[in-house]
Design an enzyme around this catalytic site. Structure first.
Site, PDB file in Angstrom:
ATOM      1  N   ASN A  94       0.865  -1.179   0.000  1.00  0.00           N
ATOM      2  CA  ASN A  94       0.000   0.000   0.000  1.00  0.00           C
ATOM      3  C   ASN A  94       0.902   1.228   0.000  1.00  0.00           C
ATOM      4  O   ASN A  94       1.481   1.568   1.025  1.00  0.00           O
ATOM      5  CB  ASN A  94      -0.904  -0.028   1.242  1.00  0.00           C
ATOM      6  CG  ASN A  94      -1.777   1.213   1.331  1.00  0.00           C
ATOM      7  OD1 ASN A  94      -1.806   2.041   0.408  1.00  0.00           O
ATOM      8  ND2 ASN A  94      -2.490   1.348   2.437  1.00  0.00           N
TER       9      ASN A  94
ATOM     10  N   LYS B 207       0.007   4.219  -0.327  1.00  0.00           N
ATOM     11  CA  LYS B 207      -0.670   5.395   0.254  1.00  0.00           C
ATOM     12  C   LYS B 207      -0.487   6.610  -0.662  1.00  0.00           C
ATOM     13  O   LYS B 207      -0.466   6.434  -1.877  1.00  0.00           O
ATOM     14  CB  LYS B 207      -0.183   5.621   1.688  1.00  0.00           C
ATOM     15  CG  LYS B 207      -0.326   4.341   2.528  1.00  0.00           C
ATOM     16  CD  LYS B 207      -0.154   4.552   4.000  1.00  0.00           C
ATOM     17  CE  LYS B 207      -0.329   3.220   4.735  1.00  0.00           C
ATOM     18  NZ  LYS B 207      -0.248   3.348   6.191  1.00  0.00           N
TER      19      LYS B 207
ATOM     20  N   HIS C 129      -9.609   0.945   4.790  1.00  0.00           N
ATOM     21  CA  HIS C 129      -8.347   1.210   5.489  1.00  0.00           C
ATOM     22  C   HIS C 129      -8.600   2.174   6.650  1.00  0.00           C
ATOM     23  O   HIS C 129      -9.436   3.081   6.536  1.00  0.00           O
ATOM     24  CB  HIS C 129      -7.323   1.799   4.512  1.00  0.00           C
ATOM     25  CG  HIS C 129      -5.939   1.811   5.086  1.00  0.00           C
ATOM     26  ND1 HIS C 129      -5.531   2.763   5.985  1.00  0.00           N
ATOM     27  CD2 HIS C 129      -4.906   0.963   4.932  1.00  0.00           C
ATOM     28  CE1 HIS C 129      -4.273   2.491   6.346  1.00  0.00           C
ATOM     29  NE2 HIS C 129      -3.880   1.408   5.731  1.00  0.00           N
TER      30      HIS C 129
ATOM     31  N   GLU D 249      -7.032   4.632   7.640  1.00  0.00           N
ATOM     32  CA  GLU D 249      -6.846   6.044   7.300  1.00  0.00           C
ATOM     33  C   GLU D 249      -8.092   6.606   6.610  1.00  0.00           C
ATOM     34  O   GLU D 249      -8.423   7.780   6.780  1.00  0.00           O
ATOM     35  CB  GLU D 249      -5.575   6.212   6.440  1.00  0.00           C
ATOM     36  CG  GLU D 249      -4.332   6.020   7.312  1.00  0.00           C
ATOM     37  CD  GLU D 249      -3.113   5.474   6.597  1.00  0.00           C
ATOM     38  OE1 GLU D 249      -3.085   5.465   5.356  1.00  0.00           O
ATOM     39  OE2 GLU D 249      -2.182   5.029   7.305  1.00  0.00           O
TER      40      GLU D 249
ATOM     41  N   GLU E   9      -5.140  -4.802  10.678  1.00  0.00           N
ATOM     42  CA  GLU E   9      -4.180  -3.714  10.827  1.00  0.00           C
ATOM     43  C   GLU E   9      -4.505  -2.925  12.097  1.00  0.00           C
ATOM     44  O   GLU E   9      -5.345  -2.001  12.053  1.00  0.00           O
ATOM     45  CB  GLU E   9      -4.247  -2.772   9.622  1.00  0.00           C
ATOM     46  CG  GLU E   9      -3.879  -3.418   8.308  1.00  0.00           C
ATOM     47  CD  GLU E   9      -3.317  -2.397   7.319  1.00  0.00           C
ATOM     48  OE1 GLU E   9      -2.186  -2.612   6.862  1.00  0.00           O
ATOM     49  OE2 GLU E   9      -3.977  -1.390   7.050  1.00  0.00           O
TER      50      GLU E   9
ATOM     51  N   GLY F 161       2.382   2.820  10.724  1.00  0.00           N
ATOM     52  CA  GLY F 161       3.261   3.964  10.546  1.00  0.00           C
ATOM     53  C   GLY F 161       3.961   4.418  11.812  1.00  0.00           C
ATOM     54  O   GLY F 161       4.533   5.508  11.858  1.00  0.00           O
TER      55      GLY F 161
ATOM     56  N   SER G  81       3.550  -1.512  10.391  1.00  0.00           N
ATOM     57  CA  SER G  81       4.999  -1.466  10.622  1.00  0.00           C
ATOM     58  C   SER G  81       5.705  -2.782  10.281  1.00  0.00           C
ATOM     59  O   SER G  81       6.666  -3.161  10.947  1.00  0.00           O
ATOM     60  CB  SER G  81       5.300  -1.028  12.066  1.00  0.00           C
ATOM     61  OG  SER G  81       4.826   0.293  12.297  1.00  0.00           O
TER      62      SER G  81
HETATM   63  P1  13P Z   1       2.965   0.833   7.639  1.00  0.00           P
HETATM   64  O1  13P Z   1       3.533  -0.465   7.103  1.00  0.00           O
HETATM   65  O2  13P Z   1       3.631   2.047   7.080  1.00  0.00           O
HETATM   66  O3  13P Z   1       2.856   0.811   9.129  1.00  0.00           O
HETATM   67  O4  13P Z   1       1.461   0.906   7.068  1.00  0.00           O
HETATM   68  C1  13P Z   1       0.637  -0.192   7.222  1.00  0.00           C
HETATM   69  C2  13P Z   1      -0.575   0.049   6.444  1.00  0.00           C
HETATM   70  O5  13P Z   1      -1.391   0.882   6.785  1.00  0.00           O
HETATM   71  C3  13P Z   1      -0.784  -0.740   5.213  1.00  0.00           C
HETATM   72  O6  13P Z   1      -2.074  -0.579   4.714  1.00  0.00           O
END
Ligand code: 13P
Length: 261
Positions: free
Chosen positions: A9, A11, A93, A95, A167, A173, A213
């Protein structure tokens, strides 16, 4: 037998000018027999990534899609618009739940559209830190699954290749990944929740990924768990060395589980 999936991903990172080169590098450095590799770039980079990975065994996904097919929805992207660009889509997601106010009910409608349009969905679920500290993670994730999936046909969703990504929001992150045992416990809880929705046999078929992460160093911990079928990778998926290490480890799991051909 459930596949091993490593999904990137990206993002809100990369541009149409640089995404193709990065995707091409990743495609050549992540060859991993038995591992399904997916790159999910921003919408505007889908064509560049599609062209860069064509014929190289890497699949392409969108990071979201709208719940209507067309209409007065300024700035949105619908399932028909993704035809020829993506075969996967990330839905729900954290976010998008946090910054775009997406609810479980809305995510369920997106899921219906995605499946009807032939897109393979990765449905994201996960608790925030306060919920984990209160010991409510199973309840929260169970409610998210119920909200998005209840009333839907489990056989049809399993046949459409539905993947669930666990997640935990506190691990995204932050550099603070969950423990492998926590991810495994949640994968079990997710399958129990699916069974409680009447999914019985389909519950065992649905791949469950861990995200939050993930790195080339800690991927081992997750893939060592038989109930965890891969990873949804954010930050590390933009770094070729990292994603190459993650896919190399996933290839070992695929071989150990009899998936490598
Ligand atoms: P990170 O791997 O940057 O923590 O992000 C995970 C994520 O949200 C994947 O969709």
């Amino acid at each position: 037998m459930r596949p091993i999936v490593i999904a990137a991903n990206w993002k809100m990172n990369t541009t149409p000018a640089d995404a193709g080169e990065l995707a091409g590098t990743i495609a050549s450095r992540t060859q991993a027999p038995g591992v399904t590799r997916v790159i999910c770039p921003p919408f505007v980079c889908l064509a560049a990534v599609r062209d860069a990975v064509a014929g190289r065994g890497v699949e392409v996904g969108a990071q979201d899609v709208h719940h209507e097919l067309a209409g007065a929805y300024t700035g949105e992207v619908s399932v028909p618009m993704l035809a020829g660009l993506a075969t996967w889509v990330i839905l729900g997601h954290s976010e998008r739940r946090a910054y775009a106010g997406e609810t479980d009910e809305l995510i369920g409608r997106k899921l219906d559209r995605a499946v009807a349009g032939g897109l393979r969905p990765i449905l994201c679920v996960g608790e925030v830190l306060a919920e984990r500290e209160a010991g409510r993670e199973v309840e929260v994730v169970g409610a998210q699954l119920r909200g998005a999936l209840d009333g839907r046909d489990p056989q049809a969703l399993a046949a459409a290749g539905l993947v669930i990504a666990y997640e935990p929001v506190w691990a995204i992150g932050t550099g603070r990944n969950a423990r492998g045992a926590d991810a495994a416990a949640m994968a079990t809880a997710i399958r129990t929740s699916l069974a409680a929705l009447g999914w019985e046999s389909a519950a065992a078929e649905v791949p469950v990924l861990y995200g939050g992460s993930v790195t080339s160093t800690n991927i081992e911990e997750f893939l060592a768990e038989p109930g965890v079928d891969g990873a949804l990778v954010g930050g590390a998926s933009l770094k070729p060395d990292e994603i190459a290490g993650i896919c190399a480890r996933a290839a070992l799991t695929a071989a150990a589980r009899g998936l490598a051909s």
